[in-house]
Design a protein around this motif. Structure first.
Motif, PDB file in Angstrom:
ATOM      1  N   LYS A  93       9.029  29.245  23.292  1.00  0.00           N
ATOM      2  CA  LYS A  93       9.992  28.722  22.370  1.00  0.00           C
ATOM      3  C   LYS A  93      11.222  29.104  21.409  1.00  0.00           C
ATOM      4  O   LYS A  93      11.713  28.276  20.577  1.00  0.00           O
ATOM      5  CB  LYS A  93       8.539  28.228  21.260  1.00  0.00           C
ATOM      6  N   VAL A 121      17.641  24.752   5.118  1.00  0.00           N
ATOM      7  CA  VAL A 121      17.398  23.582   6.231  1.00  0.00           C
ATOM      8  C   VAL A 121      17.895  22.221   5.906  1.00  0.00           C
ATOM      9  O   VAL A 121      17.814  21.645   5.790  1.00  0.00           O
ATOM     10  CB  VAL A 121      15.856  23.464   6.955  1.00  0.00           C
ATOM     11  N   CYS A 123      18.778  19.571   8.464  1.00  0.00           N
ATOM     12  CA  CYS A 123      18.552  18.935   9.289  1.00  0.00           C
ATOM     13  C   CYS A 123      18.575  16.944   9.287  1.00  0.00           C
ATOM     14  O   CYS A 123      18.646  16.132   8.442  1.00  0.00           O
ATOM     15  CB  CYS A 123      16.581  19.084   9.507  1.00  0.00           C
ATOM     16  N   VAL A 127      17.085  13.732  14.378  1.00  0.00           N
ATOM     17  CA  VAL A 127      16.339  15.083  15.379  1.00  0.00           C
ATOM     18  C   VAL A 127      15.480  14.701  15.508  1.00  0.00           C
ATOM     19  O   VAL A 127      14.368  14.842  14.442  1.00  0.00           O
ATOM     20  CB  VAL A 127      17.232  15.960  14.720  1.00  0.00           C
ATOM     21  N   PRO A 128      15.150  14.872  16.748  1.00  0.00           N
ATOM     22  CA  PRO A 128      13.536  15.102  17.199  1.00  0.00           C
ATOM     23  C   PRO A 128      12.898  15.980  16.540  1.00  0.00           C
ATOM     24  O   PRO A 128      13.563  17.291  16.630  1.00  0.00           O
ATOM     25  CB  PRO A 128      13.280  15.090  18.496  1.00  0.00           C
ATOM     26  N   TYR A 129      11.304  16.448  16.756  1.00  0.00           N
ATOM     27  CA  TYR A 129      11.044  16.867  15.673  1.00  0.00           C
ATOM     28  C   TYR A 129      10.900  18.355  16.765  1.00  0.00           C
ATOM     29  O   TYR A 129      10.832  19.673  16.098  1.00  0.00           O
ATOM     30  CB  TYR A 129       9.306  16.761  15.348  1.00  0.00           C
ATOM     31  N   THR A 130      10.901  18.441  17.864  1.00  0.00           N
ATOM     32  CA  THR A 130      11.255  19.634  18.777  1.00  0.00           C
ATOM     33  C   THR A 130      11.911  20.711  18.258  1.00  0.00           C
ATOM     34  O   THR A 130      11.359  22.054  18.590  1.00  0.00           O
ATOM     35  CB  THR A 130      10.468  18.853  20.800  1.00  0.00           C
ATOM     36  N   SER A 133      11.634  22.214  15.185  1.00  0.00           N
ATOM     37  CA  SER A 133       9.755  22.941  15.058  1.00  0.00           C
ATOM     38  C   SER A 133      10.291  24.472  15.690  1.00  0.00           C
ATOM     39  O   SER A 133      10.048  25.486  15.525  1.00  0.00           O
ATOM     40  CB  SER A 133       9.221  22.257  16.283  1.00  0.00           C
ATOM     41  N   ASP A 134      11.212  24.534  16.830  1.00  0.00           N
ATOM     42  CA  ASP A 134      11.685  25.533  17.835  1.00  0.00           C
ATOM     43  C   ASP A 134      12.479  26.272  17.424  1.00  0.00           C
ATOM     44  O   ASP A 134      13.154  27.497  17.625  1.00  0.00           O
ATOM     45  CB  ASP A 134      12.196  25.033  19.462  1.00  0.00           C
ATOM     46  N   LEU A 136      12.314  26.086  13.077  1.00  0.00           N
ATOM     47  CA  LEU A 136      12.052  27.099  12.546  1.00  0.00           C
ATOM     48  C   LEU A 136      10.834  28.324  13.148  1.00  0.00           C
ATOM     49  O   LEU A 136      10.848  29.250  13.016  1.00  0.00           O
ATOM     50  CB  LEU A 136      10.570  26.427  11.773  1.00  0.00           C
ATOM     51  N   HIS A 137      10.935  28.075  14.283  1.00  0.00           N
ATOM     52  CA  HIS A 137       9.728  29.227  15.251  1.00  0.00           C
ATOM     53  C   HIS A 137      10.891  30.511  15.269  1.00  0.00           C
ATOM     54  O   HIS A 137      10.222  31.862  15.228  1.00  0.00           O
ATOM     55  CB  HIS A 137       9.253  28.569  16.230  1.00  0.00           C
ATOM     56  N   GLY A 140      11.783  31.611  12.222  1.00  0.00           N
ATOM     57  CA  GLY A 140       9.897  32.694  11.841  1.00  0.00           C
ATOM     58  C   GLY A 140      10.214  34.247  12.474  1.00  0.00           C
ATOM     59  O   GLY A 140      10.071  35.098  11.819  1.00  0.00           O
ATOM     60  N   PHE A 147      11.010  28.346   4.083  1.00  0.00           N
ATOM     61  CA  PHE A 147      11.683  27.203   4.859  1.00  0.00           C
ATOM     62  C   PHE A 147      12.128  26.491   3.368  1.00  0.00           C
ATOM     63  O   PHE A 147      11.199  25.968   2.577  1.00  0.00           O
ATOM     64  CB  PHE A 147      11.598  26.860   5.775  1.00  0.00           C
TER      65      PHE A 147
ATOM     66  N   SER B  43       8.017  24.606   2.034  1.00  0.00           N
ATOM     67  CA  SER B  43       7.360  24.918   3.709  1.00  0.00           C
ATOM     68  C   SER B  43       7.351  26.417   4.118  1.00  0.00           C
ATOM     69  O   SER B  43       8.138  26.625   4.094  1.00  0.00           O
ATOM     70  CB  SER B  43       8.172  23.724   4.708  1.00  0.00           C
ATOM     71  N   ARG B  45       5.493  29.001   6.600  1.00  0.00           N
ATOM     72  CA  ARG B  45       5.861  28.964   7.972  1.00  0.00           C
ATOM     73  C   ARG B  45       5.092  28.241   9.717  1.00  0.00           C
ATOM     74  O   ARG B  45       4.392  27.597   8.947  1.00  0.00           O
ATOM     75  CB  ARG B  45       5.008  30.558   8.665  1.00  0.00           C
ATOM     76  N   ARG B 126       6.133  15.939  19.605  1.00  0.00           N
ATOM     77  CA  ARG B 126       7.218  16.545  20.114  1.00  0.00           C
ATOM     78  C   ARG B 126       8.336  15.746  19.358  1.00  0.00           C
ATOM     79  O   ARG B 126      10.033  15.981  19.227  1.00  0.00           O
ATOM     80  CB  ARG B 126       7.107  16.667  21.617  1.00  0.00           C
ATOM     81  N   THR B 128       8.431  12.973  17.689  1.00  0.00           N
ATOM     82  CA  THR B 128       8.681  12.734  16.032  1.00  0.00           C
ATOM     83  C   THR B 128      10.145  12.749  14.937  1.00  0.00           C
ATOM     84  O   THR B 128      10.280  13.458  15.460  1.00  0.00           O
ATOM     85  CB  THR B 128       7.204  13.256  15.185  1.00  0.00           C
ATOM     86  N   ASP B 161       5.346  22.254  17.344  1.00  0.00           N
ATOM     87  CA  ASP B 161       5.128  20.666  18.558  1.00  0.00           C
ATOM     88  C   ASP B 161       4.468  20.369  19.051  1.00  0.00           C
ATOM     89  O   ASP B 161       3.909  21.726  19.915  1.00  0.00           O
ATOM     90  CB  ASP B 161       6.471  20.427  18.856  1.00  0.00           C
TER      91      ASP B 161
END
Lengths: 155, 165
Positions: A93, A121, A123, A127-130, A133-134, A136-137, A140, A147, B43, B45, B126, B128, B161
């Protein structure tokens, strides 16, 4: 009937600018009130709105638009169709170019103190969450533990 | 020695240069001003996985975790003694057809069951849209306004996701 004699103006008339200067000074002060670096976002991003009163603070800013991911206004990589393109180096990820950029920012002496660094952030709402998520991962993994998701304050 | 010119009494100040300066400043400021107030949602982690709100370990997990999954059918709330489905208000789920009011009502019930808990795990799918994630965080955060504001779960943890289908 007595005829009034109109006096001829011989001198060049002067415009009284003092009151207008006052008005413009007031407008200037009013506009300066709205200038705050923490209150301005990238104009290419359509931020979502939420009913929160917590003020946004300044800090390292990660901007995600439908076209690109930027760190402190500098483009890290582009997005194609709202997704991270396959040409961008990944480790699961983790997005490698973004990780490197975030680590470089972390090394700068701006962030002092012992508490976990904060990432602001911004955004785009479409934008799609994927992607989020990547990103933010990756943040981290680069050491950002908190965040701040910037939104437009809703009444 | 040069003689100093005397200013005539009652003469106006020459404000034209100041006016010119201000006239240049105003358009510049107008370009950079955005008449919107920015705020933020904090938010924590990203949590790597979320305990499923259904399955054998449900009874054990749901006592600890309040979670909201965002799916293509609506919301699934965990932590209320079983799966609590909140479908969208239209056949096709879109950012404005998710039922945020019912989600807030479910969070009020969850708060009643977990009065000391302040965290909620939000698990989007994914695809959303980010807009829906923020709206869910807003709906789980508090209810009401001003003096009638009731704090529910202000600490949202975003899950990876792909946890939600």
């Amino acid at each position: 009937m007595r005829r009034t004699r109109r006096r001829r103006i011989e001198e060049t008339p002067t415009v009284m600018l003092t009151s207008m200067t006052d008005m413009f000074t007031l407008i200037l002060v009013f506009l300066l009130h709205f200038i705050d670096p923490a209150m301005s976002a990238d104009p290419t991003v359509q931020l979502p709105s939420a009913a929160t009163t917590d003020a946004a603070a300044e800090g390292t800013t990660l901007t995600i638009t439908p076209d690109a991911v930027r760190l402190n206004a500098k483009t890290v990589f582009g997005l194609s169709g709202g997704q991270v393109p396959s040409t961008v180096e990944r480790d699961g990820k983790l997005i490698v170019p973004l990780y490197d950029a975030l680590r470089a920012v972390q090394k700068q002496p701006a962030g002092t103190g012992t508490e976990e660094p904060l990432l602001r952030v911004e955004c785009d709402k479409s934008v799609p969450y994927t992607v989020v998520s990547d990103a933010l991962h990756t943040a981290g993994s680069a050491g950002f533990g908190r965040f701040q998701l910037v939104v437009i304050q809703k009444e | 020695m040069a003689s100093r010119a005397r200013t005539p009494e009652g003469a106006d100040l020459d404000v034209v240069p100041i006016m010119s300066l201000i006239m240049h400043l105003i358009p510049m400021l107008l370009l950079s001003v955005r008449f919107t107030y920015l705020a933020q949602l904090p938010s924590g982690r990203v949590v790597p996985s979320v305990p499923a709100p259904s399955g054998d370990a449900l009874a054990e997990q749901e006592a600890k975790v309040v979670s909201v999954r965002i799916t293509a059918q609506g919301f699934t709330v965990g932590g209320l003694g079983g799966d609590h489905q909140i479908p969208c208000t239209a056949a096709l789920c879109a950012p404005d057809t998710y039922d945020y009011a019912s989600l807030t009502a479910a969070m009020v019930e969850a708060k009643r069951q977990h009065p000391t808990e302040t965290r909620v795990v939000v698990a989007p799918g994914r695809d959303t849209p980010y807009e829906v994630v923020i709206a869910v965080m807003g709906a789980t955060r508090s209810r009401g306004k001003g003096a009638f504001k009731e704090v529910l779960f202000p600490n949202a943890l975003l899950a990876d996701d792909g946890v939600a289908p």
